[in-house]
Design a protein around this motif. Structure first.
Motif, mmCIF file in Angstrom:
data_model
loop_
_atom_site.group_PDB
_atom_site.id
_atom_site.type_symbol
_atom_site.label_atom_id
_atom_site.label_comp_id
_atom_site.label_asym_id
_atom_site.label_seq_id
_atom_site.Cartn_x
_atom_site.Cartn_y
_atom_site.Cartn_z
ATOM 1 N N ASP A 9 -48.073 -15.302 -14.828
ATOM 2 C CA ASP A 9 -47.429 -14.562 -15.914
ATOM 3 C C ASP A 9 -45.957 -14.953 -16.003
ATOM 4 O OD1 ASP A 9 -49.682 -13.198 -16.820
ATOM 5 O OD2 ASP A 9 -49.383 -11.548 -15.405
ATOM 6 N N ASP A 10 -45.444 -14.984 -17.225
ATOM 7 C CA ASP A 10 -44.062 -15.366 -17.511
ATOM 8 C C ASP A 10 -43.785 -16.834 -17.198
ATOM 9 O OD1 ASP A 10 -43.033 -13.058 -18.702
ATOM 10 O OD2 ASP A 10 -42.609 -12.141 -16.752
ATOM 11 N N THR A 12 -43.074 -20.746 -18.471
ATOM 12 C CA THR A 12 -42.398 -21.373 -19.605
ATOM 13 C C THR A 12 -43.433 -22.150 -20.406
ATOM 14 O OG1 THR A 12 -40.336 -21.558 -18.362
ATOM 15 C CG2 THR A 12 -40.575 -22.986 -20.287
ATOM 16 N N ASP A 13 -43.577 -21.809 -21.677
ATOM 17 C CA ASP A 13 -44.627 -22.384 -22.527
ATOM 18 C C ASP A 13 -44.640 -23.911 -22.506
ATOM 19 O OD1 ASP A 13 -43.844 -19.650 -23.484
ATOM 20 O OD2 ASP A 13 -45.574 -19.966 -24.796
ATOM 21 N N HIS A 46 -53.245 -15.655 -18.251
ATOM 22 C CA HIS A 46 -51.836 -15.371 -17.970
ATOM 23 C C HIS A 46 -51.068 -15.402 -19.277
ATOM 24 C CE1 HIS A 46 -51.875 -15.106 -13.628
ATOM 25 N NE2 HIS A 46 -52.652 -16.167 -13.577
ATOM 26 N N SER A 48 -47.504 -16.162 -21.285
ATOM 27 C CA SER A 48 -46.286 -16.967 -21.218
ATOM 28 C C SER A 48 -45.047 -16.119 -21.492
ATOM 29 C CB SER A 48 -46.361 -18.100 -22.244
ATOM 30 O OG SER A 48 -46.137 -17.590 -23.555
ATOM 31 N N MET A 49 -43.873 -16.692 -21.252
ATOM 32 C CA MET A 49 -42.620 -16.000 -21.540
ATOM 33 C C MET A 49 -42.498 -15.681 -23.028
ATOM 34 S SD MET A 49 -39.970 -17.843 -18.841
ATOM 35 C CE MET A 49 -38.627 -17.735 -19.974
ATOM 36 N N GLY A 51 -45.002 -14.799 -24.858
ATOM 37 C CA GLY A 51 -46.009 -13.797 -25.198
ATOM 38 C C GLY A 51 -47.391 -14.330 -25.518
ATOM 39 N N GLY A 74 -40.748 -20.855 -14.952
ATOM 40 C CA GLY A 74 -40.529 -19.655 -15.747
ATOM 41 C C GLY A 74 -40.110 -18.487 -14.876
ATOM 42 N N ARG A 75 -39.823 -17.372 -15.524
ATOM 43 C CA ARG A 75 -39.385 -16.172 -14.785
ATOM 44 C C ARG A 75 -40.414 -15.744 -13.754
ATOM 45 N NH1 ARG A 75 -37.765 -13.888 -20.208
ATOM 46 N NH2 ARG A 75 -39.898 -13.129 -20.182
ATOM 47 N N GLY A 76 -41.668 -16.029 -14.002
ATOM 48 C CA GLY A 76 -42.728 -15.614 -13.090
ATOM 49 C C GLY A 76 -42.675 -16.265 -11.717
#
Length: 192
Positions: A9-10, A12-13, A46, A48-49, A51, A74-76
């Protein structure tokens, strides 16, 4: 050949979708039937950042048996690289697998011990955290040492993908794949 892109989760696309697209072009342009790219995670899907919810093809443990494993960013990444239970799910082998990361995904490689004493790159905001693993963080978009590579900056996903293709299929296939995404006039030509 089987390649995994590790998601969470989160993520980077672009750091998932650029390698996903480029790596899948090996099968599409090369007609390589036994080439498979999988998205692996800890859940059936999951987010992405940005959404976007995407389905996974399997669980992260499957990566332990594949030919190449690429960690997204990414933030995840932040909670995962500090999570012993998550890290314990990986039993990767740099002796027989290609292992790479995009941007902050290098923190996962660092936490797993694959970058200790090595040069690597990461997104600038994660550089300080990565040095804590005994890594020499360099200001380069792509760093390769043996079967370990790190890439930084979303568009460096092209370099990371090219490294996997070149290592597993050779430079001719890499060139064929990259030619399919070159801007018109900079490699891709229109027949008039």
């Amino acid at each position: 050949m089987k390649i995994a892109i590790i998601c969470f989760d989160d993520f980077t696309d672009l750091d998932v979708f650029l390698p996903w697209d480029l790596l899948n072009r090996v099968r599409l342009v090369g007609g390589i039937a036994d080439w498979e790219v999988k998205l692996l995670g800890t859940a059936s899907s999951h987010v992405s950042m940005a959404g976007l919810r995407i389905p996974m093809h399997g669980m992260v443990e499957e990566a332990n048996t594949l030919d190449a494993v690429l960690f997204a960013s990414g933030r995840g990444v932040q909670p995962l690289y500090k999570d012993p239970a998550y890290l314990g799910r990986f039993q990767l082998s740099p002796d027989r697998q290609l292992i790479g990361s995009m941007c902050s995904g290098a923190l996962l490689l660092g936490a797993l011990g694959y970058l200790t004493g090595k040069r690597a790159t990461t997104y600038p905001t994660a550089a300080g955290q990565l040095t804590a693993f005994g890594v020499e963080v360099v200001n380069e978009s792509f760093v390769n040492i043996g079967n370990i590579s790190t890439a930084a900056g979303c568009l460096a996903g092209q370099d990371l993908s090219a490294w996997v293709i070149d290592s597993l299929m050779g430079s001719k296939m890499t060139q064929r794949v990259l030619e399919t995404v070159q801007p018109v006039g900079q490699g891709l030509e229109i027949d008039l």
